[in-house]
Design a protein around this motif. Structure first.
Motif, short mmCIF file in Angstrom:
data_model
loop_
_atom_site.label_atom_id
_atom_site.label_comp_id
_atom_site.label_asym_id
_atom_site.label_seq_id
_atom_site.Cartn_x
_atom_site.Cartn_y
_atom_site.Cartn_z
N MET A 50 55.94 -28.33 27.33
CA MET A 50 55.59 -27.25 28.25
C MET A 50 54.35 -27.64 29.05
O MET A 50 53.59 -28.53 28.66
CB MET A 50 55.32 -25.95 27.48
N HIS A 51 54.15 -26.95 30.17
CA HIS A 51 52.92 -27.14 30.94
C HIS A 51 52.47 -25.79 31.49
O HIS A 51 53.25 -24.84 31.57
CB HIS A 51 53.10 -28.16 32.06
N GLU A 52 51.22 -25.74 31.89
CA GLU A 52 50.62 -24.48 32.32
C GLU A 52 50.64 -24.37 33.84
O GLU A 52 50.40 -25.34 34.55
CB GLU A 52 49.17 -24.41 31.82
N THR A 63 47.32 -17.45 33.98
CA THR A 63 48.08 -18.67 33.74
C THR A 63 49.15 -18.40 32.69
O THR A 63 49.03 -17.48 31.87
CB THR A 63 47.19 -19.83 33.25
N ARG A 65 52.64 -20.55 30.42
CA ARG A 65 53.26 -21.83 30.06
C ARG A 65 54.76 -21.78 30.37
O ARG A 65 55.42 -20.77 30.12
CB ARG A 65 53.03 -22.14 28.58
#
Length: 209
Positions: A50-52, A63, A65
């Motif tokens: 995953m990324h933010e 923000t 994920r």
């Protein structure tokens, strides 16, 4: 067996029991396989990268994920592996799809490849191999052998029913591949079918003999 995960959620066990019954229609068998595959996807993809990102909610900027589904490749072993792929796509619709066509020569019992098509840049992707049955294990080993030629980031193998014999063959050949199944059945018969099993998955999915 450290690399084996049996996903025995009550909903999965219920649907698998219905699939096992010989009177289950082609339409119901196909639907049940898709439903089980969707449920299994939650566990299979538990560690998906995953990324933010920054987002705007109705209240403020924050923000969150997200996954990059495009980095996931579902490699369906033909024929019936495509039905599991369809179920998983409901959870990760952005996943790429590959196909591996294999059959066992009736005389030599050697696994023969007749089709192989994967997305590019496989070395940057995580691959989930789908095949309803892990019976003798030879097709699974051949599929993983072929995929490893392209050095994907990771490989997982997903099936609905596995045999002890097939598990032994696959884990010995590829100890780095995680295996997910809904059930480990008793044994193989002399013809290489899993007992008690679900019969020939491809024939039951497509209504062929």
């Amino acid at each position: 067996m450290e690399q084996l995960t049996v996903i025995d959620h009550p909903l999965i066990e219920h649907k698998l029991t219905l699939m096992r019954q010989k009177e289950t229609s082609t339409n119901d068998f196909r639907r049940l396989m898709t439903e089980i595959s969707t449920l299994m996807a939650y566990e299979v993809l538990r560690d998906i990268p995953m990324h933010e990102i920054t987002i705007d909610t109705p209240m403020e900027t924050t923000t969150g994920r997200v996954i990059d589904g495009k980095k996931v490749v579902i490699a369906a072993v033909l024929r019936a592996g495509s039905q599991i792929a369809d179920g998983m796509l409901t959870v990760v619709p952005g996943a790429r799809i590959g196909h591996i066509g294999l059959y066992r020569d009736p005389k030599t019992q050697v696994v023969v490849e007749y089709y192989f098509k994967m997305p590019g840049d496989l070395h940057e992707r995580d691959v989930v191999v789908t095949d309803p049955l892990l019976a003798t294990g030879h097709s699974a080993v051949a599929a993983v052998d072929r995929l490893k030629e392209y050095s994907p980031r990771s490989i997982k193998f997903v099936c609905l029913v596995a045999s002890p014999e097939g598990l032994k063959i696959l884990t010995e050949a590829h100890p780095d591949v995680t295996i997910y199944t809904a059930a480990v059945d008793r044994e193989l018969n002399a013809d290489g079918y899993i007992l008690p099993g679900i019969g020939d998955a491809a024939d039951r999915v497509f209504g062929t003999d």
